[in-house]
Design a protein around this motif. Structure first.
Motif, mmCIF file in Angstrom:
data_model
loop_
_atom_site.group_PDB
_atom_site.id
_atom_site.type_symbol
_atom_site.label_atom_id
_atom_site.label_comp_id
_atom_site.label_asym_id
_atom_site.label_seq_id
_atom_site.Cartn_x
_atom_site.Cartn_y
_atom_site.Cartn_z
ATOM 1 N N LEU A 117 -27.374 -6.121 12.962
ATOM 2 C CA LEU A 117 -26.189 -5.288 13.163
ATOM 3 C C LEU A 117 -25.755 -5.367 14.612
ATOM 4 N N THR B 223 -13.188 2.728 8.490
ATOM 5 C CA THR B 223 -13.617 2.573 9.875
ATOM 6 C C THR B 223 -14.867 1.701 10.011
ATOM 7 N N GLN B 224 -15.707 1.663 8.975
ATOM 8 C CA GLN B 224 -16.973 0.934 9.131
ATOM 9 C C GLN B 224 -17.072 -0.301 8.248
ATOM 10 N N MET C 257 -26.202 4.006 13.276
ATOM 11 C CA MET C 257 -25.476 3.803 14.519
ATOM 12 C C MET C 257 -26.345 4.137 15.723
ATOM 13 N N LEU D 108 -22.847 -3.575 17.484
ATOM 14 C CA LEU D 108 -22.000 -2.412 17.665
ATOM 15 C C LEU D 108 -20.701 -2.848 18.313
ATOM 16 N N VAL E 156 -16.907 14.687 19.024
ATOM 17 C CA VAL E 156 -18.108 14.503 18.202
ATOM 18 C C VAL E 156 -17.750 13.843 16.874
ATOM 19 N N LEU E 157 -16.593 14.226 16.303
ATOM 20 C CA LEU E 157 -16.204 13.672 15.002
ATOM 21 C C LEU E 157 -15.790 12.213 15.128
ATOM 22 N N ALA E 158 -15.028 11.906 16.186
ATOM 23 C CA ALA E 158 -14.345 10.612 16.224
ATOM 24 C C ALA E 158 -15.184 9.516 16.858
ATOM 25 N N VAL F 32 -28.841 1.423 16.386
ATOM 26 C CA VAL F 32 -28.289 0.254 17.059
ATOM 27 C C VAL F 32 -28.061 0.555 18.538
ATOM 28 N N ARG G 120 -14.259 0.843 19.807
ATOM 29 C CA ARG G 120 -12.796 0.953 19.674
ATOM 30 C C ARG G 120 -12.382 2.220 20.382
ATOM 31 N N PRO H 282 -18.422 8.564 16.675
ATOM 32 C CA PRO H 282 -19.238 7.673 15.849
ATOM 33 C C PRO H 282 -18.425 6.811 14.884
ATOM 34 N N PHE H 283 -17.335 7.307 14.326
ATOM 35 C CA PHE H 283 -16.691 6.522 13.269
ATOM 36 C C PHE H 283 -15.457 5.773 13.742
ATOM 37 N N LEU H 284 -14.622 6.458 14.531
ATOM 38 C CA LEU H 284 -13.456 5.734 15.036
ATOM 39 C C LEU H 284 -13.819 4.898 16.254
ATOM 40 N N TYR I 144 -19.085 17.682 11.256
ATOM 41 C CA TYR I 144 -18.311 17.356 10.057
ATOM 42 C C TYR I 144 -18.364 18.490 9.040
ATOM 43 N N TYR J 281 -12.527 7.144 4.515
ATOM 44 C CA TYR J 281 -12.486 7.154 5.971
ATOM 45 C C TYR J 281 -13.619 6.289 6.510
ATOM 46 N N LEU K 17 -16.915 3.864 17.377
ATOM 47 C CA LEU K 17 -17.959 2.859 17.231
ATOM 48 C C LEU K 17 -17.908 2.279 15.830
ATOM 49 N N LYS K 18 -18.151 0.984 15.741
ATOM 50 C CA LYS K 18 -18.218 0.365 14.421
ATOM 51 C C LYS K 18 -19.464 -0.485 14.345
ATOM 52 N N ILE K 19 -20.231 -0.298 13.251
ATOM 53 C CA ILE K 19 -21.386 -1.165 13.065
ATOM 54 C C ILE K 19 -20.891 -2.408 12.359
ATOM 55 N N GLU K 20 -21.129 -3.533 12.985
ATOM 56 C CA GLU K 20 -20.643 -4.793 12.425
ATOM 57 C C GLU K 20 -21.843 -5.586 11.941
ATOM 58 N N ASN K 21 -21.738 -6.123 10.725
ATOM 59 C CA ASN K 21 -22.820 -6.980 10.239
ATOM 60 C C ASN K 21 -22.779 -8.281 11.020
ATOM 61 N N MET L 212 -29.618 -1.221 21.878
ATOM 62 C CA MET L 212 -28.846 -1.777 22.982
ATOM 63 C C MET L 212 -29.274 -1.181 24.319
#
Lengths: 311, 432
Positions: B48, A128-129, A59, B50, B31-33, A62, B53, B35-37, A90, A124, B39-43, A66
């Motif tokens: 890739l 999400t990914q 991430m 980004l 910090v937890l949310a 990427v 959300r 990167p995963f909730l 985490y 999870y 941001l999403k890495i899309e193929n 950008m």
């Protein structure tokens, strides 16, 4: 007739690759071994922390792209830094939510909680990914070639040199932290006797939390390494890597930091050589087979101290 | 964090504490949310992209902060129970009042096909009973003997594949293969247990986990024998003691429905399979209940409590552990062979680590050593997720989260059954 020169080149190449993959196992294994040493539990979710580290590395890469960052060292530093911060968060949260409330309950409760945490974290990330494999272009191409005249050639990539440097540097830092700093002293105190440590003013909960954070940071580095080395990440890389890293920790003698690194390197080498000379499909069988053999003859692992049980 | 604030805090106003803690929680969740909730890495082709959300991340942070405030405020007027009540091992439910519950359960199980004569219900009940049987089998190893087995599914796989392979290559019938599968699984248990049972508990855990993986890898890669990851299909279904189920054919074997002179109904086989696993599972239960009262069963429990004392009394830990391991493996083998017969198809996929984790979770959630608890836990972990089929994407996530939640709520298991020991000085738990 066997071309000895060429065989040597192939052998050296496997050695280089084995040490690289072994370094990641070693880094993850340190997290297992430290946590096990201090609270005596198998932190099953540790493999997922490593997987999260790998995802955050991709991430960050990427995002750097950008933002138009061209400098490779800067990108690597950012991947390292952001990965460490997020996995630390985490690691801390997992301990706080799933393990700390179970600190005084019976031995299997935290283990089940950890298995649940591992399943939850894996899914999870999948939710999400997405389930698709995330590919990453080579960040640090090129390397040193030698023994070219054998027709096979040994190649050490810049990336591998970077990986070794980072691993060795981290090992030095962590050995220093555990051996020389107040934090390390408190950690060792908690490892020996939590009640006594608390009585002399050590904040046991805080030390345990920090142990998880340290383990998570190292797992983030392992995640970054794997991402760079193989260029692909998906949500279930954590399980097998976690199992192998725990195997490495047991192999080296659980609770021992150098043991974890040694165990990791051994597992990496066994796996690479087995895949190169015998069969790739059965490399995991070889790993576990050797674990059983070592435990048979040295039940405390290679560098572990024999445990005396007091009655 | 909260404890520290309370300790140092001179009577700090609740609201200030709440806001401060909420801010810290918010920072952590950012910090937890993000990167995963967030941001999403899309193929995208080979590369890739980004996606963002932000609302999702924002909601997560908001929920966490709000929750924290409520928690702090709630703590003010809701006093936690005394430390004694929170201590696991001091609350006991003896098995006696559960007798009634158990009997009612057995009666319900016996008449279930009459009460709910639809295929889906009976199929679900059959699946449940497979897990109950596996749970009871593993309970011998983990609950009674105290050996942590993370690769129990390996023996289940041995049982399933022994029936599949014996019927494929030698045309053996189910009724011959059932005991053979049990024996083979027990043999594997002895082969694995012999070298590793001298080891400490946690090493045993990792070795059994490794063994589970080895079995799966071998089943996947030994193409010539096991057909690899494609699995073995067309495994013959069990007959009713020699009478096959199915539509009667002129000149064919006498079928179940023809023999009893009733109309053919595909439900017959389903119901028969249900009763078969019910008998197998209840057999496992009866065996366990009986053996607990025999010297060997007593030795298992004694060994779990104190190995050193057992040695001092002249018991041989290795033999005792080995017997528990082998018997546990045998029941997994029987269940596995039933599984193969019921599905008519086996593939290595069915024997992944997750299965071992589920079975272990059933035993621990049920309350180690409690037979009724296993049934309750199996219901919670196997049947409840069935009802959430619509949320297929979130199912495993919820499953994991529920495992954590139940452990936090009742670490001693849903129904705990241990000899009453009251620890008066709750020191830190011993390392193992």
């Amino acid at each position: 007739m066997i071309d000895l020169y060429r065989e040597t080149a192939i052998f050296l190449q496997q050695l280089v690759n084995g040490i690289t993959i072994g370094a990641t196992y070693g880094l993850i294994a340190i997290g297992y071994t430290m946590v096990y040493g201090i609270i005596g539990m198998i932190n099953f979710a540790h493999g997922e922390i490593y997987m999260i580290g790998a995802f955050v590395a991709v991430m960050t890469y990427v995002v750097m792209g950008m933002l138009g960052v061209q400098s490779v060292p800067l990108a690597l530093l950012a991947m390292l830094g952001v990965g460490m911060v997020v996995t630390a968060a985490y690691g801390w949260t997992v301990e706080r939510i799933a393990y700390r409330p179970l600190r005084r309950s019976f031995r299997l409760a935290p283990l089940i909680s950890a298995i649940g945490m591992s399943i939850a974290l894996q899914n999870y990330v999948q939710i999400t990914q997405g389930a698709r494999v995330k590919p990453l272009p080579p960040v640090l191409p090129g390397g040193i070639h030698f023994l070219e005249e054998t027709g096979f050639g040994v190649k050490i990539t810049w990336l591998q040199i970077f990986i070794w440097t980072v691993t060795v540097a981290l090992m030095i830092v962590f050995t220093w932290v555990v051996a020389r700093t107040a934090l390390g002293r408190q950690q060792r105190a908690c490892e020996q006797d939590q009640l006594m440590a608390a009585l002399v003013g050590v904040n046991v909960d805080r030390i345990i939390s920090l142990t998880f954070v340290m383990g998570a940071v190292l797992a983030a580095v392992a995640g970054l390494i794997v991402t760079l080395q193989y260029g692909v990440v998906d949500f279930h890389i954590g399980f097998l890597a976690g199992v192998k890293a725990f195997t490495a920790a047991v192999l080296g003698g659980i609770g021992s930091l150098p043991g974890a690194m040694l165990g990791g390197l051994l597992i990496g080498l066994i796996e690479t050589f087995w895949a190169a000379y015998f069969s790739g499909a059965y490399k995991d069988v070889a790993t576990f087979g050797i674990l059983v053999l070592v435990l048979l003859f040295r039940p405390t692992g290679l560098l572990g101290r024999p445990e005396t049980e007091k009655v | 964090m909260s404890a520290r604030l309370l300790k140092h805090g001179a009577p700090s106003p609740v609201l200030v504490t709440a806001i401060r803690e909420a801010a810290l929680t918010g920072l952590l969740v950012v910090v937890l949310a993000v990167p995963f909730l967030g941001l999403k890495i899309e193929n995208a082709g080979n590369g890739l992209l980004l996606e963002t959300r932000w609302p999702a991340a924002f909601i997560a942070v908001g929920l966490a902060m709000g929750g924290r405030v409520l928690l702090v405020l709630g703590r003010e007027w809701w006093h936690r129970p005394a430390v004694f009540d929170r201590f696991p091992g001091t609350v006991f439910l003896s098995e006696r009042p559960l007798w009634g519950l158990g009997m009612a359960g057995i009666l319900l199980a016996l008449f279930l096909p009459l009460l709910l004569p639809n295929r889906y219900a009976i199929d679900t009940a059959t699946t449940l009973l497979i897990y109950v049987m596996l749970g009871w089998g593993l309970n011998i190893v983990v609950g009674l003997a105290g050996l942590l087995d993370l690769g129990y599914v390996a023996f289940y796989a041995v049982g399933a594949y022994s029936y599949a392979l014996l019927s494929l290559y030698f045309d053996y019938s189910f009724w011959l293969c059932l005991p053979l599968a049990g024996l083979l699984a027990a043999l594997f248990g002895i082969l694995l247990g012999f070298p590793v049972l001298r080891l400490r508990g946690d090493y045993l855990a990792i070795v059994t986990l490794g063994f589970g993986e080895i079995i799966r890898v071998v089943l996947t890669n030994w193409n010539t024998l096991t057909h690899g990851s494609q699995g073995i299909s067309g495994i013959p279904r069990p007959s009713f003691f020699g009478l096959p189920f199915g539509v009667a054919v002129e000149g064919g074997p006498v079928t179940f429905s023809a023999f009893f002179g009733i109309a053919h109904d595909p439900l017959h086989r389903v119901i028969f399979l249900y009763y078969l696993i019910l008998v197998l599972a209840l057999g496992t239960n009866a065996f366990t209940l009986r053996i607990r009262r025999l010297p060997i069963g007593r030795a298992w429990e004694a060994l779990r409590e104190d190995e050193t004392a057992c040695r001092a009394l002249g018991l041989d830990p290795t033999t005792i552990k080995l017997s528990a391991f082998a018997i546990g493996a045998m029941f997994a083998g029987l269940a596995g062979s039933f599984f193969a017969a019921r599905q008519g198809f086996v593939s290595p996929e069915s024997f992944a680590f997750l299965e071992s984790a589920i079975i272990l979770a059933i035993v621990v959630l049920g309350g180690m050593g409690s037979q009724t608890g296993v049934v309750v836990a199996a219901f919670v972990l196997v049947v409840l997720p069935e009802w959430f089929r619509d949320f297929v994407e979130y199912r495993m996530f919820l499953f994991g989260a529920a495992m954590v939640a139940v452990m936090l709520w009742r670490p001693q298991g849903l129904l705990s059954h241990r000899a009453p020991t009251l620890r008066l000085s709750p020191g830190p738990a011993p390392p193992h």
